[in-house]
Scaffold this motif. Structure first.
Motif, PDB file in Angstrom:
ATOM      1  N   SER B  43      88.757  -6.926  34.410  1.00 11.12           N
ATOM      2  CA  SER B  43      88.322  -6.558  35.548  1.00 11.12           C
ATOM      3  C   SER B  43      88.488  -6.892  36.825  1.00 11.12           C
ATOM      4  N   LYS B  47      92.782  -1.562  38.756  1.00 16.68           N
ATOM      5  CA  LYS B  47      93.709  -0.655  37.257  1.00 16.68           C
ATOM      6  C   LYS B  47      92.629   1.012  38.530  1.00 16.68           C
ATOM      7  N   THR B  48      91.621   0.812  38.726  1.00 17.15           N
ATOM      8  CA  THR B  48      91.115   2.426  39.649  1.00 17.15           C
ATOM      9  C   THR B  48      91.478   2.095  40.814  1.00 17.15           C
ATOM     10  N   THR B  49      92.157   1.433  41.562  1.00 17.15           N
ATOM     11  CA  THR B  49      92.849   1.789  42.457  1.00 17.15           C
ATOM     12  C   THR B  49      94.215   1.877  42.700  1.00 17.15           C
TER      13      THR B  49
HETATM   14  N1  LIG Z   1      87.220   0.190  49.021  1.00 19.20           N
HETATM   15  C1  LIG Z   1      87.330  -1.623  49.081  1.00 19.20           C
HETATM   16  N2  LIG Z   1      87.303  -2.718  49.725  1.00 19.20           N
HETATM   17  C2  LIG Z   1      87.625  -3.531  49.283  1.00 19.20           C
HETATM   18  N3  LIG Z   1      88.021  -4.478  48.752  1.00 19.20           N
HETATM   19  C3  LIG Z   1      88.020  -3.533  47.311  1.00 19.20           C
HETATM   20  C4  LIG Z   1      87.540  -2.130  47.509  1.00 19.20           C
HETATM   21  N4  LIG Z   1      87.923  -1.469  46.194  1.00 19.20           N
HETATM   22  C5  LIG Z   1      87.951  -2.307  44.973  1.00 19.20           C
HETATM   23  N5  LIG Z   1      88.722  -3.245  45.848  1.00 19.20           N
HETATM   24  C6  LIG Z   1      88.775  -5.013  45.488  1.00 19.20           C
HETATM   25  O1  LIG Z   1      89.968  -4.742  44.684  1.00 19.20           O
HETATM   26  C7  LIG Z   1      90.471  -5.018  43.678  1.00 19.20           C
HETATM   27  C8  LIG Z   1      90.114  -3.651  42.515  1.00 19.20           C
HETATM   28  O2  LIG Z   1      89.459  -3.069  42.543  1.00 19.20           O
HETATM   29  P1  LIG Z   1      90.020  -2.320  41.015  1.00 19.20           P
HETATM   30  O3  LIG Z   1      88.150  -1.555  41.042  1.00 19.20           O
HETATM   31  O4  LIG Z   1      90.825  -1.636  41.053  1.00 19.20           O
HETATM   32  O5  LIG Z   1      88.817  -2.979  39.735  1.00 19.20           O
HETATM   33  P2  LIG Z   1      89.525  -2.083  38.471  1.00 19.20           P
HETATM   34  O6  LIG Z   1      90.606  -3.161  38.013  1.00 19.20           O
HETATM   35  O7  LIG Z   1      89.576  -1.034  38.511  1.00 19.20           O
HETATM   36  O8  LIG Z   1      88.409  -3.050  37.839  1.00 19.20           O
HETATM   37  P3  LIG Z   1      86.789  -2.889  36.673  1.00 19.20           P
HETATM   38  O9  LIG Z   1      87.688  -2.594  34.947  1.00 19.20           O
HETATM   39  O10 LIG Z   1      86.063  -3.370  36.548  1.00 19.20           O
HETATM   40  O11 LIG Z   1      87.051  -1.000  36.552  1.00 19.20           O
HETATM   41  C9  LIG Z   1      89.276  -5.798  43.297  1.00 19.20           C
HETATM   42  O12 LIG Z   1      89.305  -6.698  43.760  1.00 19.20           O
HETATM   43  C10 LIG Z   1      87.380  -4.889  44.561  1.00 19.20           C
HETATM   44  O13 LIG Z   1      86.639  -6.048  44.702  1.00 19.20           O
END
Ligand SMILES: Nc1ncnc2c1ncn2[C@@H]1O[C@H](COP(=O)(O)OP(=O)(O)OP(=O)(O)O)[C@@H](O)[C@H]1O
Ligand SMILES: [Mg+2]
Lengths: 270, 381
Positions: B43, B47-49
């Motif tokens: 997490s 990934k989502t980004t």
């Molecule tokens: N709009 C935003 N502003 C600031 N920080 C952000 C923003 N979106 C994401 N982050 C940060 O970027 C990092 C990556 O976020 P992301 O959503 O890509 O994680 P993820 O790998 O998809 O996690 P998960 O498995 O929980 O969905 C995280 O630390 C998050 O706090």
């Protein structure tokens, strides 16, 4: 025996209290409807002296009353359109755009709601007079004043709705080949619309109702609340209750029909 | 870039900063056309980004994204032949299921919308639900609507952000098979984000393990599992025993590493990088299920890696296998998973045992890394 009575009271106490509160809230409206059928013995009579259809059949009998109602409706209508359009745009700007002075703008739009009407009314009058509108106070100054005080309510209402709108819905629409324009009209607007509608209804009722600010800025014009105020000095004509009843039933009709509409939609889709 | 016909999705040096925080850091990635690509990671690793940048919902701070010959880095989301299944579904609450699914087709001015939507709802087994609103569906059903809504557009690339997260295990397995079937059938490139390693390994042709905004390692699931190149991958994908050892020479194509007087052998091609080998200090890795247990002092076949004088400190029987914890003379506890074949009595706590395994199952990692990186905590299951 005692236990059963206690249980009965326990089971129904919420209902009972609820009914009493409702009664309390609606008593004035019952009276308004009742008095619209009153045949007063004298001009200053406030008691129910006899039943008549006369008031409903001749609503415009009191001199100037229907003119006042028409003026109030016209102003209410225009103020609603103006305030809703402007306020909605402001709400979008405040929620969706990050700009310098955003939080200050937020506070300033909220401020008019918090300040006393009498202060706003008198300062507005001072403004109009010093700007040279002293002789032309009337329809337009009332309208400007009404748009001004409705604006804050519109902004707050629409903003609340907009803040609850998940930005990912719009992103999903864009992802599904909707351009900015289509995204707004197909997704954003329909979802924010209930807020805009609520804001419009609120604006109308605020405008229709307003006495203090209007009274200070109306010049020779007489709106319905001003008419009622003036009439109350001399004895209220029963036709005022007719207008009051009509307004109430109109509002009731709107509420019920929107409820029915939603139920029917829910049933169709279920 | 491979041949010019292929519509591969290529990310080059993609970086995303939120303020000063780097959510995605200089990412290079090639997703071959028509492949099922899984992006796996804990997490918050970005990934989502990453997906949002591919979809055009997040602006790149640096780098480029190309799809085939076209640079899509700064294209508007609605101009990209890419669709997304959102982590939160993002179904339009004011539209029926039918209209939700039809949305993309209608915006593109496609013909024959009704038929296509009905077919798509059939595919996700929601044919009778077309007239309902999203709030009238269960979480799993909503997820399938989100899938149908994206898939119906037959994009070149379908981005799936943990699309099965809300489903119970049974439905999840069923949907995994279904997704894989659909992907094979329609031949669309799937980029599937998950933090469920089993899901990534069963479904994907290629898995990229992501950590803290970087790709740790990328490859076929089996390759990744059998041949991890970082301690993070070794621990995040399954479990690993990592033993600190000193390299003391080579025997032909085998590297010799020493720990407390025992010599462990590792094929040279299973060493993560030569620099580590030259530096001399390494992690010797072995998966717990590759290790055999024998009573202390038993003869073992020649060429095996053997560690002697372990003492069993914990035995947990979990049906198909038994999991042992064995304390080694230097204090480290190693994991051993044994199939319950019934060939031999189980060991008990306190028994002295020898551990042995094949050199071919051993891997070598650079000792500079944290041995506990990527270890899954209990609560993450
Ligand atoms: N709009 C935003 N502003 C600031 N920080 C952000 C923003 N979106 C994401 N982050 C940060 O970027 C990092 C990556 O976020 P992301 O959503 O890509 O994680 P993820 O790998 O998809 O996690 P998960 O498995 O929980 O969905 C995280 O630390 C998050 O706090
Ligand atoms: Mg995510």
């Amino acid at each position: 025996m005692n236990g059963r009575l206690g249980k009965w009271v326990g089971d129904h106490i919420v209902l009972l209290v609820g009914l009493l509160v409702l009664l309390y809230m609606f008593m004035p409206i019952f009276i308004v409807v009742l008095m619209s059928f009153n045949d007063p013995a004298s001009k200053n009579s406030y008691s129910f002296d006899g039943f008549t259809w006369h008031n409903w059949l001749n609503p415009c009998e009191p001199i100037g009353m229907c003119d006042a109602v028409t003026l109030s409706i016209r102003i209410g209508f225009l103020a609603t359109i103006g305030a809703t359009a402007l306020g909605t745009l402001m709400a979008f700007a405040l929620v969706r755009h990050r700009f310098k002075g955003r939080s200050v703008a937020n506070i300033f739009t909220f401020l008019p709601m918090a300040s006393p009407e009498i202060v706003m009314g008198s300062s507005l009058l001072a403004l109009f007079v010093s700007a040279g509108f002293a002789g032309t106070l009337g329809f337009w100054t009332i309208l400007i004043a009404h748009i001004m005080f409705c604006l804050s309510f519109v902004v707050v209402t629409v903003k609340a709705r907009l803040a609850g709108l998940d930005p990912r819905l719009e992103q999903a629409a864009m992802d599904l080949y909707a351009n900015e324009w289509q995204t707004f009209w197909r997704v954003t607007f329909p979802l924010v619309f209930p807020g805009i509608l609520a804001a419009a209804l609120l604006s109308f009722s605020l405008s229709f109702d307003d006495f203090i600010i209007t009274n200070l800025n109306s010049g020779q014009e007489v709106t319905f609340p001003m008419y009622v105020w003036g009439a109350a000095q001399r004895g209220i004509p029963p036709q005022i209750n007719v207008i009051g009843s009509v307004m109430f039933f109109l509002a009731l009709f709107l509420v019920i029909s929107s409820e029915v509409f939603q139920r029917r939609r829910a049933r169709v889709t279920a | 870039m491979a041949d010019s016909d292929a519509e591969d999705l290529v990310l080059t040096g993609v970086t995303k900063k939120f303020g000063t925080f780097k959510a995605v850091d200089d990412l290079d990635l090639t997703v071959p056309q028509g492949s099922f690509f899984a992006l796996l990671g804990p997490s918050g690793c970005g990934k989502t980004t990453t997906l949002r940048m591919v979809a055009g919902l997040e602006e790149l701070t640096a780098g480029a994204i190309t799809l085939g010959p076209q640079d899509i880095s700064y294209l508007k989301p609605y101009k990209r032949p890419v669709n997304t299944v959102f982590q939160s579904y993002a179904l339009f609450p004011h539209m029926t299921i039918f209209e939700n699914v039809a949305f993309g087709l209608r915006r593109q001015g496609k013909k024959d919308v009704k038929k296509q939507v009905e077919d798509m709802l059939e595919l996700v087994e929601l044919a009778q639900y077309g007239a309902r609103k999203p709030t009238q569906l269960s979480g799993g059903q909503q997820q399938r609507v989100a899938l149908a809504r994206a898939l119906i557009n037959r994009p070149q690339v379908l981005l799936l952000d943990e699309p099965l997260g809300a489903l119970d295990l049974k439905l999840r397995r069923a949907m995994q098979i279904e997704l894989k079937r659909i992907q094979t059938e329609v031949g669309i490139t799937f980029v599937h984000v998950t933090h469920d390693q089993e899901e990534a390994m069963t479904m994907a042709d290629t898995v990229a393990v992501m950590n803290a905004g970087l790709i740790e390692q990328m490859g076929e699931p089996k390759e990744l599992y059998e041949h991890p190149r970082t301690t993070f991958v070794a621990n995040f994908l399954g479990q690993s025993n990592l033993i600190k050892a000193k390299v003391n020479g080579t025997d032909g194509d085998q590297i010799r590493a020493e720990i407390e007087g025992s010599t462990l052998r590792v094929p040279r091609d299973r060493a993560a990088d030569d620099a580590a080998v030259r530096s001399g200090s390494v992690w010797v890795g072995i998966r717990p299920e590759k290790v055999f247990l024998a009573a202390g002092g038993t003869e073992t076949s020649d060429g095996s890696n053997v560690l002697r004088r372990g003492r069993v400190t914990d035995v947990s029987f979990i049906g198909v296998s038994t999991q042992y914890l064995v304390r080694m003379p230097w204090g480290q506890e190693l994991m051993v998973f044994e199939q319950n074949t019934g060939a031999r009595e189980d060991f008990r706590v306190g028994d002295e045992v020898d551990l042995h395994w094949l050199p071919d199952h051993t891997f070598l990692l650079d000792a500079d890394q944290d041995a506990t990186a990527g270890v899954e905590r209990e609560d993450l299951g």
